[in-house]
Design a protein around this motif. Sequence first.
Motif, PDB file in Angstrom:
ATOM      1  N   ARG A  10      -8.623   5.956  -2.085  1.00  0.00           N
ATOM      2  CA  ARG A  10      -7.568   6.782  -2.678  1.00  0.00           C
ATOM      3  C   ARG A  10      -6.509   7.146  -1.639  1.00  0.00           C
ATOM      4  O   ARG A  10      -5.313   7.070  -1.903  1.00  0.00           O
ATOM      5  CB  ARG A  10      -8.141   8.034  -3.306  1.00  0.00           C
ATOM      6  CG  ARG A  10      -7.036   8.938  -3.868  1.00  0.00           C
ATOM      7  CD  ARG A  10      -7.535   9.995  -4.806  1.00  0.00           C
ATOM      8  NE  ARG A  10      -6.469  10.868  -5.229  1.00  0.00           N
ATOM      9  CZ  ARG A  10      -5.574  10.581  -6.171  1.00  0.00           C
ATOM     10  NH1 ARG A  10      -5.619   9.430  -6.793  1.00  0.00           N
ATOM     11  NH2 ARG A  10      -4.633  11.455  -6.492  1.00  0.00           N
ATOM     12  N   ASP A  13      -4.335   4.164  -0.953  1.00  0.00           N
ATOM     13  CA  ASP A  13      -3.388   3.952  -2.051  1.00  0.00           C
ATOM     14  C   ASP A  13      -2.239   4.965  -1.988  1.00  0.00           C
ATOM     15  O   ASP A  13      -1.074   4.605  -2.164  1.00  0.00           O
ATOM     16  CB  ASP A  13      -4.091   4.040  -3.404  1.00  0.00           C
ATOM     17  CG  ASP A  13      -4.864   2.783  -3.752  1.00  0.00           C
ATOM     18  OD1 ASP A  13      -4.553   1.708  -3.187  1.00  0.00           O
ATOM     19  OD2 ASP A  13      -5.785   2.867  -4.591  1.00  0.00           O
ATOM     20  N   GLU A  14      -2.567   6.233  -1.761  1.00  0.00           N
ATOM     21  CA  GLU A  14      -1.521   7.259  -1.658  1.00  0.00           C
ATOM     22  C   GLU A  14      -0.573   6.952  -0.500  1.00  0.00           C
ATOM     23  O   GLU A  14       0.646   7.096  -0.637  1.00  0.00           O
ATOM     24  CB  GLU A  14      -2.136   8.640  -1.490  1.00  0.00           C
ATOM     25  CG  GLU A  14      -2.772   9.183  -2.751  1.00  0.00           C
ATOM     26  CD  GLU A  14      -3.407  10.550  -2.554  1.00  0.00           C
ATOM     27  OE1 GLU A  14      -3.322  11.125  -1.446  1.00  0.00           O
ATOM     28  OE2 GLU A  14      -4.005  11.055  -3.523  1.00  0.00           O
ATOM     29  N   VAL A  17       1.764   4.192  -1.606  1.00  0.00           N
ATOM     30  CA  VAL A  17       2.810   4.695  -2.515  1.00  0.00           C
ATOM     31  C   VAL A  17       3.878   5.430  -1.707  1.00  0.00           C
ATOM     32  O   VAL A  17       5.076   5.213  -1.912  1.00  0.00           O
ATOM     33  CB  VAL A  17       2.204   5.593  -3.614  1.00  0.00           C
ATOM     34  CG1 VAL A  17       3.297   6.347  -4.365  1.00  0.00           C
ATOM     35  CG2 VAL A  17       1.354   4.777  -4.570  1.00  0.00           C
ATOM     36  N   ILE A  83       1.071  12.589  -6.268  1.00  0.00           N
ATOM     37  CA  ILE A  83       0.812  11.202  -6.652  1.00  0.00           C
ATOM     38  C   ILE A  83      -0.451  11.170  -7.502  1.00  0.00           C
ATOM     39  O   ILE A  83      -1.473  11.729  -7.114  1.00  0.00           O
ATOM     40  CB  ILE A  83       0.607  10.305  -5.409  1.00  0.00           C
ATOM     41  CG1 ILE A  83       1.849  10.337  -4.516  1.00  0.00           C
ATOM     42  CG2 ILE A  83       0.252   8.873  -5.824  1.00  0.00           C
ATOM     43  CD1 ILE A  83       1.636   9.698  -3.154  1.00  0.00           C
ATOM     44  N   GLU A  84      -0.347  10.518  -8.644  1.00  0.00           N
ATOM     45  CA  GLU A  84      -1.510  10.315  -9.513  1.00  0.00           C
ATOM     46  C   GLU A  84      -1.783   8.818  -9.577  1.00  0.00           C
ATOM     47  O   GLU A  84      -0.878   8.033  -9.877  1.00  0.00           O
ATOM     48  CB  GLU A  84      -1.247  10.856 -10.919  1.00  0.00           C
ATOM     49  CG  GLU A  84      -1.005  12.354 -10.978  1.00  0.00           C
ATOM     50  CD  GLU A  84      -2.213  13.173 -10.563  1.00  0.00           C
ATOM     51  OE1 GLU A  84      -3.358  12.722 -10.788  1.00  0.00           O
ATOM     52  OE2 GLU A  84      -2.015  14.258  -9.990  1.00  0.00           O
ATOM     53  N   ILE A  85      -3.013   8.423  -9.302  1.00  0.00           N
ATOM     54  CA  ILE A  85      -3.378   7.008  -9.309  1.00  0.00           C
ATOM     55  C   ILE A  85      -4.473   6.778 -10.337  1.00  0.00           C
ATOM     56  O   ILE A  85      -5.448   7.530 -10.400  1.00  0.00           O
ATOM     57  CB  ILE A  85      -3.851   6.556  -7.912  1.00  0.00           C
ATOM     58  CG1 ILE A  85      -2.693   6.704  -6.920  1.00  0.00           C
ATOM     59  CG2 ILE A  85      -4.361   5.118  -7.952  1.00  0.00           C
ATOM     60  CD1 ILE A  85      -3.066   6.479  -5.482  1.00  0.00           C
ATOM     61  N   SER A  86      -4.262   5.738 -11.147  1.00  0.00           N
ATOM     62  CA  SER A  86      -5.257   5.346 -12.139  1.00  0.00           C
ATOM     63  C   SER A  86      -5.387   3.832 -12.064  1.00  0.00           C
ATOM     64  O   SER A  86      -4.540   3.092 -12.592  1.00  0.00           O
ATOM     65  CB  SER A  86      -4.819   5.794 -13.537  1.00  0.00           C
ATOM     66  OG  SER A  86      -5.753   5.370 -14.495  1.00  0.00           O
ATOM     67  N   GLU A  89      -2.266   1.446 -11.308  1.00  0.00           N
ATOM     68  CA  GLU A  89      -1.003   2.091 -11.663  1.00  0.00           C
ATOM     69  C   GLU A  89      -0.945   3.481 -11.037  1.00  0.00           C
ATOM     70  O   GLU A  89      -1.976   4.123 -10.843  1.00  0.00           O
ATOM     71  CB  GLU A  89      -0.870   2.183 -13.176  1.00  0.00           C
ATOM     72  CG  GLU A  89      -0.795   0.818 -13.841  1.00  0.00           C
ATOM     73  CD  GLU A  89      -0.630   0.909 -15.350  1.00  0.00           C
ATOM     74  OE1 GLU A  89      -0.774   2.012 -15.919  1.00  0.00           O
ATOM     75  OE2 GLU A  89      -0.366  -0.136 -15.953  1.00  0.00           O
ATOM     76  N   ALA A  90       0.271   3.917 -10.732  1.00  0.00           N
ATOM     77  CA  ALA A  90       0.461   5.237 -10.137  1.00  0.00           C
ATOM     78  C   ALA A  90       1.718   5.871 -10.709  1.00  0.00           C
ATOM     79  O   ALA A  90       2.643   5.180 -11.150  1.00  0.00           O
ATOM     80  CB  ALA A  90       0.584   5.124  -8.619  1.00  0.00           C
ATOM     81  N   THR A  92       4.433   9.238  -9.707  1.00  0.00           N
ATOM     82  CA  THR A  92       4.798  10.227  -8.700  1.00  0.00           C
ATOM     83  C   THR A  92       6.165  10.788  -9.052  1.00  0.00           C
ATOM     84  O   THR A  92       6.870  10.277  -9.926  1.00  0.00           O
ATOM     85  CB  THR A  92       4.782   9.625  -7.275  1.00  0.00           C
ATOM     86  OG1 THR A  92       4.920  10.684  -6.312  1.00  0.00           O
ATOM     87  CG2 THR A  92       5.887   8.609  -7.073  1.00  0.00           C
ATOM     88  N   TRP A 125       2.370  -1.462  -3.270  1.00  0.00           N
ATOM     89  CA  TRP A 125       2.824  -0.826  -4.506  1.00  0.00           C
ATOM     90  C   TRP A 125       4.313  -1.057  -4.694  1.00  0.00           C
ATOM     91  O   TRP A 125       5.090  -1.004  -3.735  1.00  0.00           O
ATOM     92  CB  TRP A 125       2.518   0.667  -4.465  1.00  0.00           C
ATOM     93  CG  TRP A 125       1.054   0.944  -4.545  1.00  0.00           C
ATOM     94  CD1 TRP A 125       0.160   0.925  -3.513  1.00  0.00           C
ATOM     95  CD2 TRP A 125       0.297   1.255  -5.712  1.00  0.00           C
ATOM     96  NE1 TRP A 125      -1.100   1.210  -3.974  1.00  0.00           N
ATOM     97  CE2 TRP A 125      -1.044   1.420  -5.320  1.00  0.00           C
ATOM     98  CE3 TRP A 125       0.625   1.409  -7.055  1.00  0.00           C
ATOM     99  CZ2 TRP A 125      -2.062   1.737  -6.212  1.00  0.00           C
ATOM    100  CZ3 TRP A 125      -0.375   1.730  -7.949  1.00  0.00           C
ATOM    101  CH2 TRP A 125      -1.703   1.890  -7.527  1.00  0.00           C
TER     102      TRP A 125
END
Length: 153
Positions: A10, A13-14, A17, A83-86, A89-90, A92, A125
Amino acid sequence: MTNAEIALSRLLDEASVRDTVARFADAATRGDIDRFRATWATDAEWMIGERVHAVGVDDIVSTYQKLREGRDFFVQFAVQGPIEISGDEATTSIICHEAARGPGETYYRNHCVTVDRLKRSENGWVFTSRSFQYLWLDTSAFTGDAFELPAGF
């Protein structure tokens, strides 16, 4: 995966982004078309207030070039929001300040907030959608000198 591996994934990934947001602001400020293009998905969408709407990376780059053309300078400061990651896909949101002068005696300063959607790609990303919504816009004259930017890294 262990909890530590999930947390590390996580965080990576953040960070990626955040890097995309930083690369966008840097490329936009420097006028680096290739680096600007690299922040977008092929089928992305870009909106700026009610005035600008571009669909597809070629249209987005062309729109950016028209907006940047003849500017003595342009600068964008971007403050990262949550930032929201799923999965791949993200989403922000960024708080931005931009300033520009030119062509001629035209001036542009704003504060805006973005609503961004990104997806994971083979190169990190990339934006699938960016929407800039003005909080404040000023087109009155301002003073100061413009200097050439040093070459990017």
